[in-house]
Write a protein that holds these residues in place. Structure first.
Motif, short mmCIF file in Angstrom:
data_model
loop_
_atom_site.label_atom_id
_atom_site.label_comp_id
_atom_site.label_asym_id
_atom_site.label_seq_id
_atom_site.Cartn_x
_atom_site.Cartn_y
_atom_site.Cartn_z
N UNK A 2 71.69 60.56 118.88
CA UNK A 2 73.05 60.05 118.89
C UNK A 2 73.94 60.98 119.70
N UNK A 3 74.72 60.41 120.60
CA UNK A 3 75.62 61.21 121.44
C UNK A 3 77.02 61.20 120.83
N UNK A 178 72.88 55.02 117.46
CA UNK A 178 71.81 54.38 116.69
C UNK A 178 71.84 52.87 116.85
N UNK A 179 70.71 52.23 116.60
CA UNK A 179 70.73 50.78 116.44
C UNK A 179 71.48 50.43 115.16
N UNK A 180 72.21 49.30 115.20
CA UNK A 180 73.05 48.89 114.07
C UNK A 180 72.66 47.48 113.63
N UNK A 181 71.59 47.34 112.82
CA UNK A 181 71.19 46.01 112.36
C UNK A 181 72.25 45.39 111.45
N UNK A 190 70.38 56.40 109.72
CA UNK A 190 71.16 57.51 110.26
C UNK A 190 72.49 57.67 109.51
N UNK A 191 72.83 58.92 109.19
CA UNK A 191 74.11 59.19 108.53
C UNK A 191 75.22 59.24 109.58
N UNK A 192 76.38 58.70 109.22
CA UNK A 192 77.52 58.65 110.13
C UNK A 192 78.30 59.95 110.08
N UNK A 193 78.70 60.44 111.27
CA UNK A 193 79.53 61.64 111.39
C UNK A 193 80.62 61.37 112.41
N UNK A 194 81.71 62.13 112.32
CA UNK A 194 82.81 61.97 113.26
C UNK A 194 82.33 62.08 114.71
N UNK A 195 82.91 61.26 115.57
CA UNK A 195 82.56 61.26 116.99
C UNK A 195 81.53 60.22 117.38
N UNK A 196 80.96 59.53 116.40
CA UNK A 196 80.05 58.43 116.72
C UNK A 196 80.86 57.22 117.17
#
Length: 272
Positions: A2-3, A178-181, A190-196
């Motif tokens: 993830x970038x 990440x893929x987002x089904x 995947x856990x979400x973090x700021x900047x995604x």
């Protein structure tokens, strides 16, 4: 991988997303019975270039047009044709734009004239599920939380949730991790973090979840021929909360619709 984006990058991405938002708003007043998708596609290409951007889909993976235009039982990736739209049709318009080296990419399913009540409900529920999913895109949650929320809401209305096609990360590439089904289990992924930054895009069928593909190698249809709806927003995670980069307000202005549905996803001051 993830970038993660900086606040400055997120603001550049907002500019790209708004090119798409304005393009969809321009198209909103043009979508009517008798108009064909090729005409709309040319309008969109010219409009995107006038905004100092490049069409994001044109030529990507050899796609021949600016817009994915998917009427009625087409789910996504429809190639624009010269066949006129008819009263009662629906059409999903998925648009991408590249500006400042970043992509914007979102979609809206339009009504063509007066549509059947059951079709209106499909569009309403699908759009509602988009915002239900966006609410789960917050720090500490995971990909499965978004998918579960969308799936649960749509299946409770009796609709089919497409499995083979998913949302995605967004940035200098149109499709990032990440893929987002639009389906899943809470607490998974995947856990979400700021900047995604992600594109969340429910693709919901009136009947079966199953799909098929035309021989053109692009167009995806429902397996049972029933209508499908598709709505998509670009969302950044800022201060632990979802921040919309795209907007449907240009569409609503063109159609005379009043809506405050996006207000909860606008932060007055952004800091990372």
């Amino acid at each position: 991988m993830v970038k993660i984006k900086t606040l400055e990058e997120i603001e550049l991405m907002r500019e790209s997303a708004l090119v798409v938002s304005k393009t969809l708003g321009m198209l909103a007043s043009e979508i009517k019975p008798g108009v064909n998708a090729l005409y709309l596609d040319k309008l969109a290409e010219d409009f995107i270039r006038e905004q100092g951007a490049e069409p994001g889909f044109l030529g990507m993976y050899d796609f021949p047009n600016t817009l994915n235009m998917s009427p009625n039982s087409q789910v996504v990736h429809g190639i624009p044709t010269a066949e006129p739209l008819r009263e009662g049709d629906i059409i999903s318009v998925d648009c991408g734009a590249l500006k400042n080296e970043y992509y914007g990419d979102h979609a809206y399913t339009f009504e063509v004239g007066e549509v059947a009540a059951e079709t209106k409900k499909l569009l309403q529920v699908t759009k509602e599920s988009l915002y239900i999913g966006i609410r789960e895109f917050r720090a500490g949650n995971r990909v499965g939380d978004v998918g579960f929320a969308i799936q649960n809401y749509c299946e409770n209305h009796g609709y089919g949730v497409v499995r083979e096609l998913v949302g995605h990360g967004l940035g200098k590439s149109l499709h990032e991790k990440p893929e987002m089904p639009n389906y899943g289990k809470r607490g998974r992924g995947k856990k979400f973090v700021d900047g995604m930054v992600v594109a969340i895009e429910p693709m919901i069928n009136m009947g079966t979840k199953n799909i098929k593909q035309l021989k053109d190698g692009w167009t995806i249809l429902t397996a049972d021929g029933k209508p499908s709806a598709h709505f998509e927003h670009n969302v950044a995670l800022v201060n632990g909360k979802p921040e919309l980069l795209s907007t449907f307000q240009y569409i609503y202005e063109a159609l005379g619709i009043e809506s405050d549905e996006e207000n909860e996803f606008r932060q007055s001051k952004l800091q990372l």
